[in-house]
Design an enzyme around this catalytic site. Structure first.
Site, PDB file in Angstrom:
ATOM      1  N   ALA A 120     -45.593 -46.814  19.698  1.00 58.12           N
ATOM      2  CA  ALA A 120     -45.696 -48.228  20.088  1.00 58.12           C
ATOM      3  C   ALA A 120     -44.828 -48.517  21.307  1.00 58.12           C
ATOM      4  CB  ALA A 120     -45.301 -49.115  18.908  1.00 58.12           C
ATOM      5  N   LEU A 121     -45.438 -48.399  22.482  1.00 54.21           N
ATOM      6  CA  LEU A 121     -44.731 -48.640  23.744  1.00 54.21           C
ATOM      7  C   LEU A 121     -45.270 -49.885  24.453  1.00 54.21           C
ATOM      8  CD1 LEU A 121     -42.774 -47.540  25.993  1.00 54.21           C
ATOM      9  CD2 LEU A 121     -44.680 -46.176  26.848  1.00 54.21           C
ATOM     10  N   GLU A 123     -46.865 -53.369  25.744  1.00 50.37           N
ATOM     11  CA  GLU A 123     -46.767 -54.782  25.356  1.00 50.37           C
ATOM     12  C   GLU A 123     -47.722 -55.599  26.224  1.00 50.37           C
ATOM     13  OE1 GLU A 123     -42.677 -56.023  25.562  1.00 50.37           O
ATOM     14  OE2 GLU A 123     -42.043 -54.422  24.179  1.00 50.37           O
ATOM     15  N   GLU A 356     -51.955 -43.784  28.174  1.00 47.93           N
ATOM     16  CA  GLU A 356     -50.889 -42.795  28.477  1.00 47.93           C
ATOM     17  C   GLU A 356     -50.663 -42.654  29.975  1.00 47.93           C
ATOM     18  OE1 GLU A 356     -50.810 -39.278  25.974  1.00 47.93           O
ATOM     19  OE2 GLU A 356     -51.988 -40.397  24.509  1.00 47.93           O
TER      20      GLU A 356
HETATM   21  N1  COS Z   1     -38.904 -37.228  31.803  1.00 46.18           N
HETATM   22  C1  COS Z   1     -37.644 -37.599  31.514  1.00 46.18           C
HETATM   23  N2  COS Z   1     -37.063 -38.684  32.083  1.00 46.18           N
HETATM   24  C2  COS Z   1     -37.792 -39.389  32.967  1.00 46.18           C
HETATM   25  C3  COS Z   1     -39.115 -39.050  33.320  1.00 46.18           C
HETATM   26  C4  COS Z   1     -39.656 -37.909  32.699  1.00 46.18           C
HETATM   27  N3  COS Z   1     -40.896 -37.523  32.969  1.00 46.18           N
HETATM   28  N4  COS Z   1     -39.579 -39.940  34.210  1.00 46.18           N
HETATM   29  C5  COS Z   1     -38.607 -40.820  34.437  1.00 46.18           C
HETATM   30  N5  COS Z   1     -37.515 -40.477  33.677  1.00 46.18           N
HETATM   31  C6  COS Z   1     -36.220 -41.130  33.659  1.00 46.18           C
HETATM   32  C7  COS Z   1     -35.602 -41.134  35.056  1.00 46.18           C
HETATM   33  O1  COS Z   1     -34.888 -39.949  35.288  1.00 46.18           O
HETATM   34  C8  COS Z   1     -34.704 -42.342  34.977  1.00 46.18           C
HETATM   35  O2  COS Z   1     -33.553 -41.975  34.254  1.00 46.18           O
HETATM   36  P1  COS Z   1     -32.083 -42.552  34.588  1.00 46.18           P
HETATM   37  O3  COS Z   1     -32.144 -44.029  34.439  1.00 46.18           O
HETATM   38  O4  COS Z   1     -31.210 -41.905  33.574  1.00 46.18           O
HETATM   39  O5  COS Z   1     -31.778 -42.148  36.003  1.00 46.18           O
HETATM   40  C9  COS Z   1     -35.495 -43.316  34.099  1.00 46.18           C
HETATM   41  O6  COS Z   1     -36.388 -42.500  33.311  1.00 46.18           O
HETATM   42  C10 COS Z   1     -36.304 -44.290  34.903  1.00 46.18           C
HETATM   43  O7  COS Z   1     -37.167 -43.574  35.748  1.00 46.18           O
HETATM   44  P2  COS Z   1     -37.992 -44.281  36.897  1.00 46.18           P
HETATM   45  O8  COS Z   1     -37.069 -45.097  37.757  1.00 46.18           O
HETATM   46  O9  COS Z   1     -38.797 -43.229  37.550  1.00 46.18           O
HETATM   47  O10 COS Z   1     -38.918 -45.291  36.067  1.00 46.18           O
HETATM   48  P3  COS Z   1     -40.000 -46.306  36.553  1.00 46.18           P
HETATM   49  O11 COS Z   1     -39.720 -47.618  35.928  1.00 46.18           O
HETATM   50  O12 COS Z   1     -40.174 -46.236  38.043  1.00 46.18           O
HETATM   51  O13 COS Z   1     -41.320 -45.793  35.802  1.00 46.18           O
HETATM   52  C11 COS Z   1     -43.303 -44.519  35.469  1.00 46.18           C
HETATM   53  C12 COS Z   1     -41.854 -44.585  35.937  1.00 46.18           C
HETATM   54  C13 COS Z   1     -44.269 -45.291  36.347  1.00 46.18           C
HETATM   55  C14 COS Z   1     -43.607 -43.040  35.527  1.00 46.18           C
HETATM   56  C15 COS Z   1     -43.408 -45.023  34.003  1.00 46.18           C
HETATM   57  O14 COS Z   1     -43.231 -46.402  33.935  1.00 46.18           O
HETATM   58  C16 COS Z   1     -44.721 -44.697  33.335  1.00 46.18           C
HETATM   59  O15 COS Z   1     -44.958 -43.544  32.945  1.00 46.18           O
HETATM   60  N6  COS Z   1     -45.620 -45.702  33.209  1.00 46.18           N
HETATM   61  C17 COS Z   1     -46.844 -45.544  32.467  1.00 46.18           C
HETATM   62  C18 COS Z   1     -46.569 -45.868  31.039  1.00 46.18           C
HETATM   63  C19 COS Z   1     -47.609 -45.370  30.140  1.00 46.18           C
HETATM   64  O16 COS Z   1     -48.010 -44.214  30.208  1.00 46.18           O
HETATM   65  N7  COS Z   1     -48.043 -46.260  29.253  1.00 46.18           N
HETATM   66  C20 COS Z   1     -49.006 -45.924  28.283  1.00 46.18           C
HETATM   67  C21 COS Z   1     -48.388 -46.032  26.951  1.00 46.18           C
HETATM   68  S1  COS Z   1     -48.937 -44.864  25.806  1.00 46.18           S
HETATM   69  S2  COS Z   1     -50.774 -45.332  25.489  1.00 46.18           S
END
Ligand code: COS
Length: 373
Positions: A120-121, A123, A356
């Site tokens: 549950a991610l 919103e 995802e």
């Molecule tokens: N593995 C581990 N850590 C990660 C990571 C990964 N693949 N990607 C990012 N992080 C960490 C970063 O290192 C950073 O850590 P610190 O704060 O400790 O420095 C933190 O997470 C934030 O990273 P970032 O600034 O890159 O985050 P953003 O807000 O820019 O978001 C995306 C990155 C766009 C990749 C993310 O929001 C995402 O994946 N969005 C899609 C969500 C999704 O898939 N939703 C569907 C839900 S499931 S149906």
């Protein structure tokens, strides 16, 4: 790219699915507990957590096994495929970041088909921008109280536990914490949502839901990492699901092109048809190789996996959309008749380009890596 054993495993899964899972009645829009139980009895769910039978599964999930399972099931029965995948998606945060007690409590039950898991991610106001989530976790005694909403959560509201990502501090991604919340906790309610393809999926409302300290998953304010690590592992497997659907559509198209006659011969004699089939086959194979290679990279412990994982999901899901659409076109109107395999795949293939992480998010992840020094 696969060993003899891996090829045999994929073949075995297809045969088991055809013999034992396909005959189980569908439960459109609801968790199919009979199907989940059957997959447990066939030993398929245990493949999600190597070593789970000892009560102490390995913390290193096997990404390629997961992909082979999903691809094989997708060619036979997408309902079973999705049910298996969701058991993994809801549980891998526990496997990767949970305490031994949490692992022991939930994962054997998931593998036995006795507990239904959910992730549950998302919103209403935080989808692609996951770090914008607002479901609040406020300190209460030694634990927290959760208040807010989640939406488009697969297996909700019927799951036995949810991996919930909540806000514990106003610090963007650094203020997110993960919890394991039992589905019967007072204050937690939900409703089913009707989608284009009839999945068990819904909305969850948290009205001051109490969670204990021992239900904290990983460290406080490190929940965003928990979510991202799970998605890194899971995205290639979404690609594998897509490859399985593409293969099923391609097989149907080949069969049709060989048996349907028009203009004095089988359709396959028309060069435009055979070239389309060649394109479909080539793109499906390319997607498969990208998926396997991302999964193998994950299994070999490669650390910078996000970009490869994103490439696999992006390419495979976009490819499957193309292949299924092309198969529909080759079949003509019959493919759009309710109940036709391609009609079902046509509806099914759309969502993986969104969930995802939408294709646009995968491109963002890939592009960021290109410019990382
Ligand atoms: N593995 C581990 N850590 C990660 C990571 C990964 N693949 N990607 C990012 N992080 C960490 C970063 O290192 C950073 O850590 P610190 O704060 O400790 O420095 C933190 O997470 C934030 O990273 P970032 O600034 O890159 O985050 P953003 O807000 O820019 O978001 C995306 C990155 C766009 C990749 C993310 O929001 C995402 O994946 N969005 C899609 C969500 C999704 O898939 N939703 C569907 C839900 S499931 S149906």
């Amino acid at each position: 790219m696969l060993s003899q054993e891996q090829r045999e495993f994929a073949g075995e899964v297809k045969a088991l699915a055809a013999d034992w899972l396909v005959p189980i009645p569908h439960t459109p829009g609801h968790v199919n507990r009979d199907l989940v139980k059957a997959m447990a009895e066939l030993g398929l769910l245990a493949r999600l957590f190597p070593g789970v039978e000892t009560g102490k599964p390995s913390r290193d999930a096997a990404a390629l096994d997961l992909c082979l399972l999903r691809e094989a099931l997708a060619t036979q029965n997408t309902e079973a495929e999705t049910a298996l995948a969701l058991q993994g998606l809801g549980s891998y945060p526990v496997l990767q970041s949970g305490s031994d007690t949490q692992v022991g409590k939930w994962l054997p039950a998931v593998a036995a088909g006795d507990a239904i898991a959910a992730f549950a991610l998302t919103e209403p106001e935080a989808g692609s921008d996951a770090a914008a989530l607002q479901l609040k976790a406020e300190p209460d005694g030694d634990g927290w109280r959760l208040t807010g909403e989640k939406i488009w959560i697969s297996n909700a509201p019927e799951a036995d536990f949810y991996t919930v990502f909540a806000r514990t501090a106003e610090a963007g991604s650094r203020g997110v914490t993960a919890f394991v919340v039992p589905g019967d906790r007072p204050g937690l309610s939900g409703e089913h949502l009707d989608m284009v393809s009839p999945h068990p999926i819904g909305r969850l409302t948290f009205d001051g839901v109490a969670v204990r300290r021992d239900e904290l998953l990983g460290e406080e304010n490190r929940g965003f990492h928990v979510a991202m690590r799970t998605l890194d592992l899971f995205r290639p497997s979404v690609g594998a699901f897509a490859v399985g659907m593409a293969q099923a559509a391609l097989d149907a198209a080949i069969e049709h092109a060989g048996t349907r006659h028009a203009f004095g011969g089988p359709l396959k004699n028309q060069q435009t048809v055979s070239h389309t089939l060649a394109e479909m086959a080539t793109r499906t194979e390319a997607a498969r190789l990208l998926v396997y290679s991302a999964a193998q990279a994950y299994d070999s412990g490669e650390t910078k996996i996000a970009s490869r994982s994103a490439m696999a999901k992006l390419f495979a899901t976009e490819t499957a959309q193309y292949v299924v659409d092309a198969a529909v076109q080759l079949h003509g109107a019959r493919a759009l008749q309710r109940g036709h395999l391609l009609e079902q795949l046509y509806r099914e293939v759309r969502a993986p380009r969104i969930y995802e992480g939408a294709s646009e998010i995968q491109r963002t992840i890939i592009a960021r890596e290109l410019f990382r020094s």
